[in-house]
Write an enzyme that holds these catalytic residues in place. Structure first.
Site, PDB file in Angstrom:
ATOM      1  N   SER A 143      -8.705  -3.507  -2.521  1.00  0.00           N
ATOM      2  CA  SER A 143      -9.132  -2.447  -3.494  1.00  0.00           C
ATOM      3  C   SER A 143      -8.782  -2.995  -4.869  1.00  0.00           C
ATOM      4  O   SER A 143      -8.211  -4.173  -5.032  1.00  0.00           O
ATOM      5  CB  SER A 143      -8.125  -1.311  -3.277  1.00  0.00           C
ATOM      6  OG  SER A 143      -8.157  -0.438  -4.418  1.00  0.00           O
ATOM      7  N   TYR A 156       0.037   2.325  -1.799  1.00  0.00           N
ATOM      8  CA  TYR A 156      -1.327   2.076  -1.690  1.00  0.00           C
ATOM      9  C   TYR A 156      -1.480   0.494  -2.078  1.00  0.00           C
ATOM     10  O   TYR A 156      -2.115  -0.573  -1.512  1.00  0.00           O
ATOM     11  CB  TYR A 156      -2.245   2.916  -2.145  1.00  0.00           C
ATOM     12  CG  TYR A 156      -3.973   2.642  -1.859  1.00  0.00           C
ATOM     13  CD1 TYR A 156      -4.267   3.115  -0.839  1.00  0.00           C
ATOM     14  CD2 TYR A 156      -4.570   2.074  -2.847  1.00  0.00           C
ATOM     15  CE1 TYR A 156      -5.574   2.911  -0.361  1.00  0.00           C
ATOM     16  CE2 TYR A 156      -6.173   1.825  -2.271  1.00  0.00           C
ATOM     17  CZ  TYR A 156      -6.577   2.168  -1.289  1.00  0.00           C
ATOM     18  OH  TYR A 156      -7.754   2.169  -1.177  1.00  0.00           O
TER      19      TYR A 156
END
Length: 271
Positions: A143, A156
């Site tokens: 990401s 995350y």
């Protein structure tokens, strides 16, 4: 690497980027072993892909389950006979600041977003070595939060930074072999990941949901567009693929200001 006539294993195939990747590969003639924890959405993806004339198998899978992951290569070989491409795409999100997040929830995310990816790679690496193709590849979806780390994304970002580091080290270890490793850093892709994020208990629900809603408004790129960028990167043998102008800007700022980039990005990204 070429994708026509190859066999790809793809996790998180039931929706979002995963579904778009399945269809982008199917349009290129790539056979698919599709995995997802949600059987109904997985079946929808498989049906769409099969209409494009490729061989498709479905595998209900929780990448956090060691036994299930270990059994998957045999099931894939039984249908397809080989594996040429592994795309580790399965992932979840977790809202809240670090002090608000329970240890069990933090571990839950790491089990799926990082450890699941590692155990899938371990399970399929022998098959990628044995692939009859001249080149095979592992593609790990990180990401932009594996390059920059915003507040409210401690779990995350930790997982996605780990994916980035694991991918880069593995690439160096496999140098000289026919197996390449691509790490992908998508920016704001319009998926349901923010809406489906797990929320911490004991924190006003509206406060976190409003924060997630502000983030979701930045998720604008259609998954199909993101998938095309990723697949072209795979075909081009690229080691790193950054998806979206927003991700490219964030990555540039991190390179220029590796410690203080958030002084700029923090004004642009709601948190």
């Amino acid at each position: 690497m070429k994708t026509d006539g190859q066999v790809a294993v793809l996790t998180g195939a039931g929706s979002g980027i995963g579904r778009a990747l399945a269809l982008a590969l199917a349009r290129r003639g790539c056979h698919l072993a599709l995995a997802d924890i949600k059987a109904a959405s997985l079946a929808e993806t498989a049906a769409e892909a099969a209409l494009l004339g490729v061989r498709v198998s479905q595998h209900a899978l929780d990448v956090a389950e060691r036994t299930a992951v270990a059994a998957l290569p045999a099931a894939v070989l039984d249908t397809h006979g080989q594996v040429d491409l592994l795309i580790n795409n399965a992932g979840v999100a977790l809202g809240g600041l670090f002090e608000q997040i329970a240890e069990a929830d933090f571990d839950w995310l790491m089990e799926i977003n990082f450890h699941g990816l590692v155990r899938m790679t371990r399970a399929f690496l022998p098959l990628l070595r044995d692939s009859p193709s001249a080149a095979s590849r592992i593609v790990n979806i990180s990401s932009i939060y594996g390059i920059v780390a915003p507040p409210g994304q401690s779990a995350y970002s930790a997982a996605k930074f780990a994916v980035r580091g694991f991918s880069n080290a593995l690439r160096h270890e496999l140098q000289g072999s026919k197996i390449g490793v691509t790490v992908v850093h998508p920016g704001g892709v319009a998926t349901a990941i923010a809406r489906s994020a797990r929320l911490p208990t004991g924190v006003p629900d509206g406060e976190i949901r409003e924060r997630l809603a502000r983030v979701e408004r930045l998720l604008r790129m259609p998954p199909a567009r993101a998938a095309e960028i990723i697949v072209r990167g795979i075909e081009g043998g690229r080691d790193r693929v950054i998806v979206g102008a927003d991700a490219r800007v964030a990555a540039l700022l991190e390179r220029l200001f590796p410690v203080h980039y958030w002084r700029v990005l923090g004004r642009l990204v709601p948190h």
